[in-house]
Design a protein around this motif. Structure first.
Motif, PDB file in Angstrom:
ATOM      1  N   PRO A   6       0.835  -1.205   0.000  1.00  0.00           N
ATOM      2  CA  PRO A   6       0.000   0.000   0.000  1.00  0.00           C
ATOM      3  C   PRO A   6       0.867   1.251   0.000  1.00  0.00           C
ATOM      4  O   PRO A   6       1.927   1.304   0.640  1.00  0.00           O
ATOM      5  CB  PRO A   6      -0.807  -0.133   1.291  1.00  0.00           C
ATOM      6  CG  PRO A   6      -0.834  -1.600   1.573  1.00  0.00           C
ATOM      7  CD  PRO A   6       0.500  -2.116   1.116  1.00  0.00           C
ATOM      8  N   GLN A   8       1.034   5.613   0.142  1.00  0.00           N
ATOM      9  CA  GLN A   8       0.470   6.928   0.420  1.00  0.00           C
ATOM     10  C   GLN A   8       1.514   7.977   0.038  1.00  0.00           C
ATOM     11  O   GLN A   8       2.703   7.839   0.347  1.00  0.00           O
ATOM     12  CB  GLN A   8       0.123   7.073   1.901  1.00  0.00           C
ATOM     13  CG  GLN A   8      -1.025   6.180   2.374  1.00  0.00           C
ATOM     14  CD  GLN A   8      -2.370   6.877   2.271  1.00  0.00           C
ATOM     15  OE1 GLN A   8      -2.702   7.748   3.054  1.00  0.00           O
ATOM     16  NE2 GLN A   8      -3.165   6.472   1.280  1.00  0.00           N
ATOM     17  N   ASN A  67      -4.589  10.881  -1.628  1.00  0.00           N
ATOM     18  CA  ASN A  67      -4.486   9.668  -0.823  1.00  0.00           C
ATOM     19  C   ASN A  67      -5.859   9.113  -0.456  1.00  0.00           C
ATOM     20  O   ASN A  67      -6.056   7.892  -0.385  1.00  0.00           O
ATOM     21  CB  ASN A  67      -3.681   9.943   0.449  1.00  0.00           C
ATOM     22  CG  ASN A  67      -2.197  10.083   0.194  1.00  0.00           C
ATOM     23  OD1 ASN A  67      -1.655   9.512  -0.761  1.00  0.00           O
ATOM     24  ND2 ASN A  67      -1.522  10.832   1.043  1.00  0.00           N
ATOM     25  N   GLN A  68      -6.823   9.996  -0.222  1.00  0.00           N
ATOM     26  CA  GLN A  68      -8.158   9.559   0.163  1.00  0.00           C
ATOM     27  C   GLN A  68      -8.963   9.045  -1.034  1.00  0.00           C
ATOM     28  O   GLN A  68      -9.747   8.103  -0.902  1.00  0.00           O
ATOM     29  CB  GLN A  68      -8.901  10.704   0.846  1.00  0.00           C
ATOM     30  CG  GLN A  68      -8.371  11.059   2.219  1.00  0.00           C
ATOM     31  CD  GLN A  68      -9.062  12.269   2.830  1.00  0.00           C
ATOM     32  OE1 GLN A  68      -9.658  13.098   2.117  1.00  0.00           O
ATOM     33  NE2 GLN A  68      -8.993  12.395   4.150  1.00  0.00           N
ATOM     34  N   PRO A  71      -6.908   4.639  -4.310  1.00  0.00           N
ATOM     35  CA  PRO A  71      -6.222   3.522  -3.645  1.00  0.00           C
ATOM     36  C   PRO A  71      -4.916   3.222  -4.393  1.00  0.00           C
ATOM     37  O   PRO A  71      -4.937   2.774  -5.547  1.00  0.00           O
ATOM     38  CB  PRO A  71      -7.218   2.360  -3.774  1.00  0.00           C
ATOM     39  CG  PRO A  71      -8.500   2.966  -4.254  1.00  0.00           C
ATOM     40  CD  PRO A  71      -8.137   4.206  -4.986  1.00  0.00           C
ATOM     41  N   PHE A  73      -0.752   1.752  -4.666  1.00  0.00           N
ATOM     42  CA  PHE A  73       0.121   0.655  -4.264  1.00  0.00           C
ATOM     43  C   PHE A  73       1.427   0.762  -5.053  1.00  0.00           C
ATOM     44  O   PHE A  73       1.531   1.510  -6.025  1.00  0.00           O
ATOM     45  CB  PHE A  73      -0.539  -0.704  -4.561  1.00  0.00           C
ATOM     46  CG  PHE A  73      -1.912  -0.857  -3.982  1.00  0.00           C
ATOM     47  CD1 PHE A  73      -2.083  -1.422  -2.722  1.00  0.00           C
ATOM     48  CD2 PHE A  73      -3.035  -0.424  -4.678  1.00  0.00           C
ATOM     49  CE1 PHE A  73      -3.353  -1.559  -2.185  1.00  0.00           C
ATOM     50  CE2 PHE A  73      -4.305  -0.552  -4.147  1.00  0.00           C
ATOM     51  CZ  PHE A  73      -4.468  -1.119  -2.893  1.00  0.00           C
ATOM     52  N   VAL A  90      -2.528   3.035  -9.243  1.00  0.00           N
ATOM     53  CA  VAL A  90      -3.854   3.112  -8.631  1.00  0.00           C
ATOM     54  C   VAL A  90      -4.584   1.825  -8.987  1.00  0.00           C
ATOM     55  O   VAL A  90      -4.532   1.365 -10.128  1.00  0.00           O
ATOM     56  CB  VAL A  90      -4.635   4.328  -9.177  1.00  0.00           C
ATOM     57  CG1 VAL A  90      -6.062   4.341  -8.638  1.00  0.00           C
ATOM     58  CG2 VAL A  90      -3.914   5.620  -8.844  1.00  0.00           C
ATOM     59  N   HIS A  91      -5.264   1.240  -8.007  1.00  0.00           N
ATOM     60  CA  HIS A  91      -6.014  -0.003  -8.271  1.00  0.00           C
ATOM     61  C   HIS A  91      -7.297   0.037  -7.448  1.00  0.00           C
ATOM     62  O   HIS A  91      -7.270  -0.014  -6.227  1.00  0.00           O
ATOM     63  CB  HIS A  91      -5.179  -1.226  -7.890  1.00  0.00           C
ATOM     64  CG  HIS A  91      -5.862  -2.531  -8.180  1.00  0.00           C
ATOM     65  ND1 HIS A  91      -5.493  -3.716  -7.570  1.00  0.00           N
ATOM     66  CD2 HIS A  91      -6.894  -2.845  -9.018  1.00  0.00           C
ATOM     67  CE1 HIS A  91      -6.264  -4.698  -8.017  1.00  0.00           C
ATOM     68  NE2 HIS A  91      -7.118  -4.188  -8.901  1.00  0.00           N
ATOM     69  N   LYS A  92      -8.411   0.162  -8.154  1.00  0.00           N
ATOM     70  CA  LYS A  92      -9.701   0.176  -7.486  1.00  0.00           C
ATOM     71  C   LYS A  92     -10.618  -0.856  -8.123  1.00  0.00           C
ATOM     72  O   LYS A  92     -10.847  -0.839  -9.327  1.00  0.00           O
ATOM     73  CB  LYS A  92     -10.360   1.556  -7.556  1.00  0.00           C
ATOM     74  CG  LYS A  92     -11.666   1.630  -6.760  1.00  0.00           C
ATOM     75  CD  LYS A  92     -12.217   3.041  -6.707  1.00  0.00           C
ATOM     76  CE  LYS A  92     -13.490   3.089  -5.861  1.00  0.00           C
ATOM     77  NZ  LYS A  92     -14.044   4.462  -5.773  1.00  0.00           N
TER      78      LYS A  92
END
Length: 402
Positions: A6, A8, A67-68, A71, A73, A90-92
């Motif tokens: 993860p 940020q 960051n919010q 998501p 990684f 980004v992976h959603k």
């Protein structure tokens, strides 16, 4: 397979202090009277943006928002001949179990931030449209991805690292959407991994070579068929780009290291180079100062440094205008045409050598369509993969519907 970590965004305070100190020392050139945008970013705009960046712009606020909302990684991806590169993405996932895996690939001067408006739309679940699991990487050398450390990292390597990321995430079969360099990278992926892995591809930067005498019938039709009003406007836009707005391409393709010294040492140099493109390459998009500064700050704070992303031009530029040198993909293709794109060529050229199953022609929008017109581009992608669409259920077992 290396696991993901993860991520940020958390830029060290010291880097923020250095940025502010450099902005305090900014020295501006003079400007010819009433020159407007004809020589680049106007002096008044640059002074206003530098002042805002120095006093008032709150990076921590926008860092927190990213960051919010996204998501993020990182993961090590092995690239043949180049070792492991740590890739940011980004992976959603959609709540729809059978959502379609979709790779989003940005270009220059963009980044992963371009997916921001489309992400909630693409992943939304509804019986009215397909849903997607979305992956949007930072290309090597961009954003928070590690860059290559030796020359020769060309189009095949960008395609390889991107494809291997999807495989590492468990998406053995997937579709793609890309613009700018993302077009060339996903095109190479469609040709190299198409059929077995890449099932269809969509682009908002549809480039194609004109017919030649080597295809006599196509060449004859090309000579005899008059252009439509839209095609004439597109060719005028293309001529404007090549004659008035492509000088950066030559320098970045030949001596990117020379530019890197200025971009790495001077945030004002980076701002001027980028802000010009953000304004004149969009369709009258109303950038707020903070919005533009966030876009450019991602480059200033990038992992590989502000000058690294430009190397893609020297490594890959040969493929930019020579599309006919490589094999054409045969998998289904979708294309979106926006009137203020940089290269706008007759759609017949694209259909001639590609398996175009759907195309959309818009009344507004420019080079950064995913960011400028997220609703329109999302709708184009949905139509391609929707029930009754030309690429419905192209990924086995992943219809996009619950």
């Amino acid at each position: 397979m290396p696991s993901e970590t993860p991520f940020q965004i958390n830029i060290p305070d010291e880097k923020l202090r250095i940025l502010r100190a450099k902005l305090e020392l900014a020295t501006f050139p003079d400007e010819l009277q009433d020159i407007g945008w004809r020589h680049g970013a106007p002096l008044a705009d640059m002074k206003r943006l530098v002042e805002r960046w120095k006093n008032g712009y709150d990076w921590r606020k926008y860092e927190k928002e990213l960051n919010q909302e996204l998501p993020m990684f990182t993961r090590d991806i092995d690239v043949d001949g180049f070792g492991a590169l740590n890739i940011h993405y980004v992976h959603k996932k959609s709540e729809t179990v059978d959502a379609i895996p979709l790779l989003f690939c940005h270009g220059w001067p963009g980044s992963f931030i371009e997916i921001r408006g489309m992400l909630p739309l693409l992943t939304a679940s509804s019986p009215k449209h397909p849903s997607f699991h979305v992956v949007a990487l930072s290309l090597p050398g961009f954003g928070f991805s590690e860059g290559a450390h030796k020359p020769g990292f060309g189009l095949d390597q960008y395609a390889e690292v991107t494809h291997k990321l999807m495989i590492a995430l468990g998406y053995n079969e997937y579709v793609t959407e890309g613009g700018d360099w993302g077009f060339l990278i996903t095109r190479r992926m469609a040709a190299k991994y198409g059929g077995k892995h890449v099932k269809a591809w969509h682009t908002n930067f549809p480039m194609a070579d004109p017919p030649t005498w080597k295809s006599p019938l196509s060449f004859l039709l090309y000579l005899l068929t008059p252009y439509s009003a839209e095609e004439k406007a597109g060719l005028e836009r293309t001529a404007w780009y090549r004659n008035k707005s492509s000088g950066y391409f030559v320098e970045q393709s030949t001596f990117p290291q020379t530019l890197a010294y200025g971009f790495t040492d001077s945030p004002v140099a980076l701002l001027g180079w980028f802000y010009e493109k953000l304004v004149i390459w969009t369709d009258d998009y109303k950038w707020t100062d903070d919005e533009a500064l966030t876009w450019i700050s991602i480059y200033w704070f990038s992992r590989a440094g502000p000058g690294a992303a430009h190397r893609i031009y020297s490594e890959v530029s040969g493929d930019f205008y020579n599309l006919g040198r490589t094999s054409y993909p045969t998998i289904p293709m979708g294309a979106s045409y926006f009137p203020k794109e940089l290269l706008l060529l007759p759609s017949a050229w694209l259909r001639r050598l590609n398996n175009v199953v759907i195309e959309s022609h818009h009344k507004s929008g420019g080079h950064f369509a995913a960011y400028e017109r997220p609703e329109e581009l999302t709708e184009d992608v949905r139509k391609m993969f929707a029930k009754g669409g030309p690429a419905f259920a192209v990924v086995p077992g992943k219809s996009g519907y619950a």
